[in-house]
Design a protein around this motif. Structure first.
Motif, PDB file in Angstrom:
ATOM      1  N   VAL A   1       0.834  -1.211   0.000  1.00 34.80           N
ATOM      2  CA  VAL A   1       0.000   0.000   0.000  1.00 34.80           C
ATOM      3  C   VAL A   1       0.864   1.254   0.000  1.00 34.80           C
ATOM      4  O   VAL A   1       0.564   2.234  -0.689  1.00 34.80           O
ATOM      5  N   SER A   2       1.976   1.230   0.762  1.00 32.12           N
ATOM      6  CA  SER A   2       2.843   2.416   0.813  1.00 32.12           C
ATOM      7  C   SER A   2       3.602   2.619  -0.499  1.00 32.12           C
ATOM      8  O   SER A   2       4.163   3.688  -0.741  1.00 32.12           O
ATOM      9  N   GLY A   3       3.603   1.587  -1.376  1.00 30.87           N
ATOM     10  CA  GLY A   3       4.280   1.704  -2.664  1.00 30.87           C
ATOM     11  C   GLY A   3       3.344   1.913  -3.831  1.00 30.87           C
ATOM     12  O   GLY A   3       3.744   1.723  -4.993  1.00 30.87           O
ATOM     13  N   MET A   4       2.090   2.314  -3.551  1.00 30.49           N
ATOM     14  CA  MET A   4       1.140   2.599  -4.619  1.00 30.49           C
ATOM     15  C   MET A   4       1.421   3.979  -5.233  1.00 30.49           C
ATOM     16  O   MET A   4       2.004   4.838  -4.577  1.00 30.49           O
ATOM     17  N   PRO A   5       0.995   4.205  -6.481  1.00 28.85           N
ATOM     18  CA  PRO A   5       1.226   5.517  -7.119  1.00 28.85           C
ATOM     19  C   PRO A   5       0.414   6.623  -6.450  1.00 28.85           C
ATOM     20  O   PRO A   5      -0.473   6.358  -5.629  1.00 28.85           O
ATOM     21  N   ALA A   6       0.728   7.853  -6.811  1.00 28.86           N
ATOM     22  CA  ALA A   6       0.015   9.011  -6.263  1.00 28.86           C
ATOM     23  C   ALA A   6      -1.468   8.929  -6.601  1.00 28.86           C
ATOM     24  O   ALA A   6      -1.852   8.539  -7.707  1.00 28.86           O
ATOM     25  N   ALA A   7      -2.306   9.288  -5.640  1.00 27.12           N
ATOM     26  CA  ALA A   7      -3.754   9.259  -5.858  1.00 27.12           C
ATOM     27  C   ALA A   7      -4.157  10.280  -6.912  1.00 27.12           C
ATOM     28  O   ALA A   7      -3.552  11.352  -7.031  1.00 27.12           O
TER      29      ALA A   7
ATOM     30  N   LEU B   1       4.568   3.576 -14.020  1.00 29.19           N
ATOM     31  CA  LEU B   1       5.738   2.853 -13.509  1.00 29.19           C
ATOM     32  C   LEU B   1       5.370   1.857 -12.414  1.00 29.19           C
ATOM     33  O   LEU B   1       6.111   0.896 -12.164  1.00 29.19           O
ATOM     34  N   SER B   2       4.218   2.050 -11.749  1.00 32.26           N
ATOM     35  CA  SER B   2       3.810   1.119 -10.699  1.00 32.26           C
ATOM     36  C   SER B   2       3.518  -0.270 -11.255  1.00 32.26           C
ATOM     37  O   SER B   2       3.556  -1.263 -10.523  1.00 32.26           O
ATOM     38  N   ALA B   3       3.225  -0.350 -12.559  1.00 34.62           N
ATOM     39  CA  ALA B   3       2.997  -1.660 -13.187  1.00 34.62           C
ATOM     40  C   ALA B   3       4.266  -2.512 -13.143  1.00 34.62           C
ATOM     41  O   ALA B   3       4.193  -3.740 -13.250  1.00 34.62           O
ATOM     42  N   VAL B   4       5.415  -1.853 -12.980  1.00 31.63           N
ATOM     43  CA  VAL B   4       6.689  -2.568 -12.868  1.00 31.63           C
ATOM     44  C   VAL B   4       7.084  -2.760 -11.405  1.00 31.63           C
ATOM     45  O   VAL B   4       7.492  -3.845 -10.986  1.00 31.63           O
ATOM     46  N   THR B   5       6.936  -1.703 -10.595  1.00 30.16           N
ATOM     47  CA  THR B   5       7.440  -1.744  -9.220  1.00 30.16           C
ATOM     48  C   THR B   5       6.596  -2.615  -8.290  1.00 30.16           C
ATOM     49  O   THR B   5       7.141  -3.280  -7.408  1.00 30.16           O
ATOM     50  N   ILE B   6       5.272  -2.646  -8.478  1.00 31.29           N
ATOM     51  CA  ILE B   6       4.421  -3.435  -7.584  1.00 31.29           C
ATOM     52  C   ILE B   6       4.726  -4.930  -7.691  1.00 31.29           C
ATOM     53  O   ILE B   6       4.905  -5.600  -6.655  1.00 31.29           O
ATOM     54  N   PRO B   7       4.818  -5.504  -8.904  1.00 36.76           N
ATOM     55  CA  PRO B   7       5.224  -6.918  -8.984  1.00 36.76           C
ATOM     56  C   PRO B   7       6.620  -7.166  -8.391  1.00 36.76           C
ATOM     57  O   PRO B   7       6.848  -8.218  -7.779  1.00 36.76           O
ATOM     58  N   LEU B   8       7.530  -6.208  -8.542  1.00 37.02           N
ATOM     59  CA  LEU B   8       8.864  -6.367  -7.965  1.00 37.02           C
ATOM     60  C   LEU B   8       8.800  -6.426  -6.443  1.00 37.02           C
ATOM     61  O   LEU B   8       9.480  -7.254  -5.819  1.00 37.02           O
TER      62      LEU B   8
END
Length: 303
Positions: free
Chosen positions: A257-263, A290-297
């Protein structure tokens, strides 16, 4: 999970593209843009905020997930302080957009389906607990970043407390604690209004982005913010949770949750309260893509 995330990204991109198209065809004018932002902040958002509290959690769940609540409080307070320090030398019109983007993540549209897919019902419960303080914080401190509580602090504080979103948050907390439920017809009315939030907020972001040159997407401050939002913040949460021996389900939920993109509200509120709405739209657009890459990571790291 990855397929669901990609689909959600495509939906948001299409809605933003529709906003760009409508603005460039002059279907949405300057007056229409202002009307759209007012409609979101004065009607649709209050309905969404109230419903997000209603039925999500209860006091017994609060007691059983106290650790998640404590972590959310610490994250919000530290994020607010971090924003104050990092952006203390920036122009106020821009600084408040950066600070709000750090405080409020897109835990509703992106976070909820991802947590549901990855962690199941146990994760959704922890997310609900995490969001209790986050919602109150974003509609008190977060909103004050845009409305201001400085020179005429009494008048500003009164306007903040009487803002429709703050009233909705207060009523939502009351409904959650007392267990009182609205009549079915009224509850469904709020749901119909609330369901417009994602579509209209993405359209508004598209309207704002239509006035931005492509080279603006590669601004250094936008990418530094994105690195902070998607990399540094979840990294700190993950490291401290592991160091303190926090249970996996709590660690995973709080980190993701803390790594989600800006609202999307980062841009919506900037447009409504004369902040740098172009900057807000850029923060939302770049961090979401970019969250499409970072969230799976991050999920791979958690595993």
């Amino acid at each position: 999970m990855l397929i669901d995330l990609i689909q959600l990204e495509f939906i948001m991109v299409l809605l933003v593209a529709a906003g760009i198209y409508l603005r460039r065809r002059s279907v949405i004018t300057d007056e229409g843009r202002d009307c759209l932002s007012d409609l979101l902040t004065m009607l649709i958002l209050p309905c969404n905020i109230f419903l997000s509290f209603e039925g999500n959690t209860d006091t017994s769940a609060l007691k059983s997930s106290l650790l998640t609540v404590i972590i959310s409080v610490l994250v919000m307070l530290c994020t607010a302080i971090l924003g104050k320090v990092i952006y203390r030398h920036r122009e106020e019109r821009k600084a408040k957009v950066f600070r709000y983007g750090l405080v409020n993540s897109n835990a509703l549209f992106i976070g909820l389906p991802i947590i549901q897919s990855l962690l199941g019902d146990a994760g959704v419960l922890q997310l609900s607990m995490y969001m209790i303080f986050v919602r109150m914080f974003c509609w008190s401190y977060g909103l004050s970043l845009y409305t201001g509580v400085k020179s005429d602090w009494k008048g500003s504080f009164k306007r903040l407390l009487t803002h429709p979103c703050m009233i909705a948050a207060a009523l939502g907390v009351a409904a959650m604690v007392t267990g009182i439920r609205l009549p079915a017809f009224l509850d469904r009315t709020l749901q119909y209004v609330s369901s417009c939030l994602m579509a209209l907020s993405m359209l508004l972001i598209g309207v704002v982005l239509s006035e931005i040159k492509l080279k603006e997407v590669f601004r250094g401050d936008v990418w530094r913010f994105t690195a902070l939002r998607l990399g540094v913040m979840p990294g700190i949460v993950f490291g401290l949770c592991k160091l303190c021996g926090v249970p996996y389900i709590v660690t995973a939920t709080c980190t993701l949750v803390s790594g989600m993109p800006a609202a999307s509200l980062t841009a919506v509120l900037a447009a409504r309260y004369h902040g740098d709405s172009e900057l807000g739209a850029l923060l939302v657009a770049v961090s979401t893509i970019l969250s499409a890459v970072t969230i799976p990571l991050w999920f791979m790291i958690l595993q």
